[in-house]
Design a protein around this motif. Structure first.
Motif, PDB file in Angstrom:
ATOM      1  N   LEU A  33      77.867  33.030  41.527  1.00 30.50           N
ATOM      2  CA  LEU A  33      77.066  32.336  40.501  1.00 30.50           C
ATOM      3  C   LEU A  33      76.613  31.375  41.340  1.00 30.50           C
ATOM      4  CD1 LEU A  33      76.287  32.044  37.608  1.00 30.50           C
ATOM      5  CD2 LEU A  33      78.504  30.863  37.036  1.00 30.50           C
ATOM      6  N   VAL A  34      77.526  30.780  42.195  1.00 33.59           N
ATOM      7  CA  VAL A  34      76.833  29.742  43.117  1.00 33.59           C
ATOM      8  C   VAL A  34      75.573  30.212  43.746  1.00 33.59           C
ATOM      9  CG1 VAL A  34      77.170  28.084  45.141  1.00 33.59           C
ATOM     10  CG2 VAL A  34      78.811  28.311  43.296  1.00 33.59           C
ATOM     11  N   GLU A  35      75.703  31.273  44.571  1.00 32.93           N
ATOM     12  CA  GLU A  35      74.750  31.912  45.317  1.00 32.93           C
ATOM     13  C   GLU A  35      73.428  32.108  44.395  1.00 32.93           C
ATOM     14  OE1 GLU A  35      77.734  32.637  45.614  1.00 32.93           O
ATOM     15  OE2 GLU A  35      78.309  32.893  47.673  1.00 32.93           O
ATOM     16  N   ALA A  36      73.756  32.617  43.340  1.00 28.20           N
ATOM     17  CA  ALA A  36      72.644  32.817  42.250  1.00 28.20           C
ATOM     18  C   ALA A  36      71.867  31.605  41.883  1.00 28.20           C
ATOM     19  CB  ALA A  36      73.282  33.550  41.021  1.00 28.20           C
ATOM     20  N   ASN A  37      72.604  30.596  41.791  1.00 27.41           N
ATOM     21  CA  ASN A  37      71.686  29.423  41.682  1.00 27.41           C
ATOM     22  C   ASN A  37      70.740  28.862  42.627  1.00 27.41           C
ATOM     23  OD1 ASN A  37      72.272  27.774  38.706  1.00 27.41           O
ATOM     24  ND2 ASN A  37      74.236  28.990  39.392  1.00 27.41           N
ATOM     25  N   GLY A  38      71.501  28.996  43.917  1.00 26.00           N
ATOM     26  CA  GLY A  38      70.775  28.636  45.099  1.00 26.00           C
ATOM     27  C   GLY A  38      69.668  29.758  45.412  1.00 26.00           C
ATOM     28  N   VAL A  39      69.718  30.838  45.231  1.00 22.30           N
ATOM     29  CA  VAL A  39      68.661  31.684  45.435  1.00 22.30           C
ATOM     30  C   VAL A  39      67.566  31.528  44.374  1.00 22.30           C
ATOM     31  CG1 VAL A  39      67.768  34.215  45.227  1.00 22.30           C
ATOM     32  CG2 VAL A  39      70.005  33.548  46.408  1.00 22.30           C
ATOM     33  N   LEU A  40      67.742  31.228  43.134  1.00 20.40           N
ATOM     34  CA  LEU A  40      66.778  31.246  42.103  1.00 20.40           C
ATOM     35  C   LEU A  40      66.053  29.795  42.501  1.00 20.40           C
ATOM     36  CD1 LEU A  40      65.842  32.634  39.725  1.00 20.40           C
ATOM     37  CD2 LEU A  40      67.271  31.235  38.377  1.00 20.40           C
ATOM     38  N   ASP A  41      66.717  28.734  42.688  1.00 20.25           N
ATOM     39  CA  ASP A  41      66.192  27.474  42.958  1.00 20.25           C
ATOM     40  C   ASP A  41      65.419  27.485  44.046  1.00 20.25           C
ATOM     41  OD1 ASP A  41      65.767  24.645  42.255  1.00 20.25           O
ATOM     42  OD2 ASP A  41      67.581  23.865  43.116  1.00 20.25           O
ATOM     43  N   GLY A  42      65.952  28.000  45.355  1.00 19.73           N
ATOM     44  CA  GLY A  42      65.290  27.845  46.620  1.00 19.73           C
ATOM     45  C   GLY A  42      63.907  28.711  46.495  1.00 19.73           C
ATOM     46  N   THR A  43      64.073  29.855  45.856  1.00 19.34           N
ATOM     47  CA  THR A  43      62.901  30.960  45.901  1.00 19.34           C
ATOM     48  C   THR A  43      61.706  30.119  45.075  1.00 19.34           C
ATOM     49  OG1 THR A  43      64.392  32.649  45.727  1.00 19.34           O
ATOM     50  CG2 THR A  43      61.870  33.080  45.480  1.00 19.34           C
ATOM     51  N   LEU A  44      61.974  29.697  44.073  1.00 17.29           N
ATOM     52  CA  LEU A  44      61.137  28.758  43.197  1.00 17.29           C
ATOM     53  C   LEU A  44      60.350  27.751  43.864  1.00 17.29           C
ATOM     54  CD1 LEU A  44      62.731  28.451  39.669  1.00 17.29           C
ATOM     55  CD2 LEU A  44      61.225  29.957  40.639  1.00 17.29           C
ATOM     56  N   ARG A  45      61.074  26.942  44.751  1.00 18.10           N
ATOM     57  CA  ARG A  45      60.628  25.879  45.660  1.00 18.10           C
ATOM     58  C   ARG A  45      59.814  26.702  46.771  1.00 18.10           C
ATOM     59  NH1 ARG A  45      63.038  20.906  45.012  1.00 18.10           N
ATOM     60  NH2 ARG A  45      64.607  20.938  43.581  1.00 18.10           N
ATOM     61  N   VAL A  46      59.906  27.577  47.190  1.00 18.61           N
ATOM     62  CA  VAL A  46      59.008  28.541  48.066  1.00 18.61           C
ATOM     63  C   VAL A  46      57.683  28.877  47.405  1.00 18.61           C
ATOM     64  CG1 VAL A  46      58.784  30.570  49.416  1.00 18.61           C
ATOM     65  CG2 VAL A  46      60.887  29.432  49.629  1.00 18.61           C
ATOM     66  N   MET A  94      70.076  40.232  48.461  1.00 15.22           N
ATOM     67  CA  MET A  94      69.918  40.261  46.970  1.00 15.22           C
ATOM     68  C   MET A  94      70.866  41.639  46.406  1.00 15.22           C
ATOM     69  SD  MET A  94      67.698  38.202  45.446  1.00 15.22           S
ATOM     70  CE  MET A  94      67.083  39.252  44.068  1.00 15.22           C
ATOM     71  N   SER A  95      71.371  42.351  47.277  1.00 14.14           N
ATOM     72  CA  SER A  95      72.227  43.521  46.906  1.00 14.14           C
ATOM     73  C   SER A  95      73.456  43.158  46.097  1.00 14.14           C
ATOM     74  CB  SER A  95      72.676  44.479  48.134  1.00 14.14           C
ATOM     75  OG  SER A  95      73.320  43.654  49.048  1.00 14.14           O
ATOM     76  N   ARG A  96      73.774  42.038  46.424  1.00 13.34           N
ATOM     77  CA  ARG A  96      75.341  41.780  45.476  1.00 13.34           C
ATOM     78  C   ARG A  96      75.019  41.054  44.254  1.00 13.34           C
ATOM     79  NH1 ARG A  96      74.294  36.778  48.724  1.00 13.34           N
ATOM     80  NH2 ARG A  96      75.243  37.666  50.631  1.00 13.34           N
ATOM     81  N   PHE A  97      73.820  41.126  43.742  1.00 16.17           N
ATOM     82  CA  PHE A  97      73.345  40.747  42.468  1.00 16.17           C
ATOM     83  C   PHE A  97      73.010  41.690  41.539  1.00 16.17           C
ATOM     84  CE2 PHE A  97      71.705  36.995  45.138  1.00 16.17           C
ATOM     85  CZ  PHE A  97      72.917  36.068  44.788  1.00 16.17           C
ATOM     86  N   SER A  98      73.212  41.691  40.211  1.00 18.57           N
ATOM     87  CA  SER A  98      73.031  42.462  39.102  1.00 18.57           C
ATOM     88  C   SER A  98      71.591  42.864  39.066  1.00 18.57           C
ATOM     89  CB  SER A  98      73.742  42.009  38.015  1.00 18.57           C
ATOM     90  OG  SER A  98      73.034  41.194  37.260  1.00 18.57           O
ATOM     91  N   ALA A 104      73.326  23.621  43.662  1.00 16.88           N
ATOM     92  CA  ALA A 104      73.601  25.081  43.345  1.00 16.88           C
ATOM     93  C   ALA A 104      75.001  25.137  42.754  1.00 16.88           C
ATOM     94  CB  ALA A 104      73.528  25.978  44.352  1.00 16.88           C
ATOM     95  N   GLN A 105      75.892  24.311  43.464  1.00 15.98           N
ATOM     96  CA  GLN A 105      77.405  24.465  43.148  1.00 15.98           C
ATOM     97  C   GLN A 105      77.610  23.479  42.003  1.00 15.98           C
ATOM     98  OE1 GLN A 105      80.587  24.711  46.299  1.00 15.98           O
ATOM     99  NE2 GLN A 105      79.042  23.558  47.695  1.00 15.98           N
ATOM    100  N   SER A 106      76.942  22.463  41.777  1.00 15.78           N
ATOM    101  CA  SER A 106      77.092  21.523  40.564  1.00 15.78           C
ATOM    102  C   SER A 106      76.639  22.600  39.244  1.00 15.78           C
ATOM    103  CB  SER A 106      76.490  20.132  40.570  1.00 15.78           C
ATOM    104  OG  SER A 106      74.798  20.475  40.713  1.00 15.78           O
ATOM    105  N   ALA A 107      75.504  23.292  39.432  1.00 13.78           N
ATOM    106  CA  ALA A 107      74.951  24.075  38.395  1.00 13.78           C
ATOM    107  C   ALA A 107      75.876  25.089  37.905  1.00 13.78           C
ATOM    108  CB  ALA A 107      73.499  24.654  38.866  1.00 13.78           C
TER     109      ALA A 107
END
Length: 417
Positions: free
Chosen positions: A135-148, A1-5, A323-326
């Motif tokens: 941006l790709v990783e951000a979408n993936g992290v957000l989507d993946g964590t919500l599924r967790v 998460m350190s790379r995100f704002s 994540a990439q398409s988003a």
């Protein structure tokens, strides 16, 4: 998460907290309604109350989303949600069954109306608070964590019910949404948007311009339609999964529970894998094709463990596409209409899922459970193979300018209305 704002971390925290609170309360909604009515029809009606009004509001509200301060509206939505959970709590305390059912319906209606607004605004806010390279990783992290959270919520809720009454979970959910409000407060507000002179003619003009901006951008429409094929298959799976495990494969209840958990578990693994794979068109469509194949393979499996493997495989594959398409959609869409176009995108998704439910429920088609899985998967795989072949062709020619991922900035500028 350190790379995100810091702003993304605030959005992530707010969404994770509210996702858990909403998932826990949704379980209680179903338990209470089933105890009161013992009816599957009432269970279906409760979800229709959530789903159908949101489709109508989503189409109507799209033009307004261009003219609001996203951060402010997101916070207000969380406060309204928190207040909404008090309604079924009070109706349960009354001890009157009719009031309790009315409270559940009121809650579902409010949540259904707010969900598309929140989802559209948070999706359109992401490019403003994240650097484009993550941006790709951000979408993936957000989507993946919500599924967790959606996986953890049932188990944690079961533990909570051992120490508190069911209606106490509503208070907990309300508090979590208040906590989400404070988390979102750490996102700096960009300022209040200019308020146009709203009129029927202006609203119609905005609606027309927004839909035209979407349709005139073939890449945006293509990405939305490809994603909608996934939503169609997911809708069909909601109908098929229980009879497939319990009847086709003669599985036990616990085996179905693991089947249901395999996809989100795989999705978390896929989100982790996303950080290590190249962010290219080819990889994006490989994720789509492999994810679609996970449905098709269920046509052939003869044992529950193999079915678990298919779901796990699909969960790993789909983040590579989602994540990439988003992220690509966020880059290509005209920034000044991103909120509105995001609402149209979400409207397509939410309209496609019930079509999948109806398709899987329509026994007059004469399709078996296995055949329905194969058809739903083929709807994903066939266009995915076509676009994967095109991506391979242009990659082989060295046509880097053709790559959607690499040339998104230039194409976004050409799409600005």
């Amino acid at each position: 998460m350190s790379r995100f704002s810091r702003s993304f971390k605030a959005l992530w925290a707010g969404e994770v907290i509210s996702e858990f609170g909403g998932a826990a309360a949704a379980i209680i909604n179903g338990l209470i309604l089933f105890e009161l009515t013992g009816s599957r029809e009432w269970m279906g009606a409760l979800w229709l109350v959530y789903f159908l009004p949101s489709l109508l509001l989503q189409g109507i509200s799209a033009p307004f989303l261009n003219y609001v301060a996203k951060e402010t509206v997101l916070r207000r939505v969380q406060l309204i949600r928190a207040c909404a959970y008090i309604v079924p709590f009070l109706s349960l305390l009354s001890g009157v069954d009719a009031l309790t059912i009315t409270g559940l319906i009121a809650l579902q209606c409010v949540l259904g109306l707010l969900a598309p607004i929140y989802a559209s605004l948070s999706f359109s806010l992401l490019p403003e608070i994240c650097e484009e390279k993550v941006l790709v990783e951000a979408n993936g992290v957000l989507d993946g964590t919500l599924r967790v959270m959606s996986v953890l919520a049932p188990g944690v809720t079961a533990l909570l019910l051992m120490v508190m009454p069911m209606h106490g979970v509503y208070i907990l959910s309300a508090l979590l949404f208040v906590l989400s409000y404070f988390a979102l407060a750490n996102i700096p507000t960009t300022g209040t948007k200019l308020k146009p002179n709203w009129s029927k003619r202006f609203w119609i003009s905005e609606m027309k311009d927004g839909f035209n901006a979407f349709v005139r951008a073939p890449q945006l429409l293509r990405l939305a339609l490809l994603s909608s094929t996934v939503q169609f298959a997911v809708g069909a799976t909601m109908v098929l999964s229980i009879p497939f495990i319990r009847m086709e494969l003669d599985g036990a209840q616990w085996e179905y529970a693991l089947f249901a958990a395999a996809f989100p578990a795989g999705y978390v693994l896929g989100t982790i894998l996303l950080a290590y794979v190249p962010k290219t068109e080819v990889m994006m469509y490989i994720g789509l094709v492999c994810g679609g194949l996970s449905f098709v393979l269920l046509f052939f499996v003869q044992s529950v463990p193999l079915a678990w493997g298919c779901e796990l495989f699909g969960g790993v594959a789909f983040p590579l596409f989602n994540a990439q398409s988003a992220a690509l959609f966020q880059r290509l869409a005209p920034r000044n209409r991103l909120a509105q176009i995001s609402a149209v995108r979400l409207l397509i998704f939410r309209a496609t899922m019930p079509l999948g439910i109806l398709f899987a429920s329509w026994t007059s088609l004469g399709l078996t459970t296995r055949s329905t899985y194969a058809v739903a998967g083929s709807i994903i795989v066939l266009p995915g193979i076509y676009y994967l072949a095109k991506a391979f062709y242009h990659q082989g020619k060295g046509d880097k300018g053709h790559s959607d991922v690499q040339s998104s900035n230039e194409k976004r500028e050409s799409n600005v209305i």
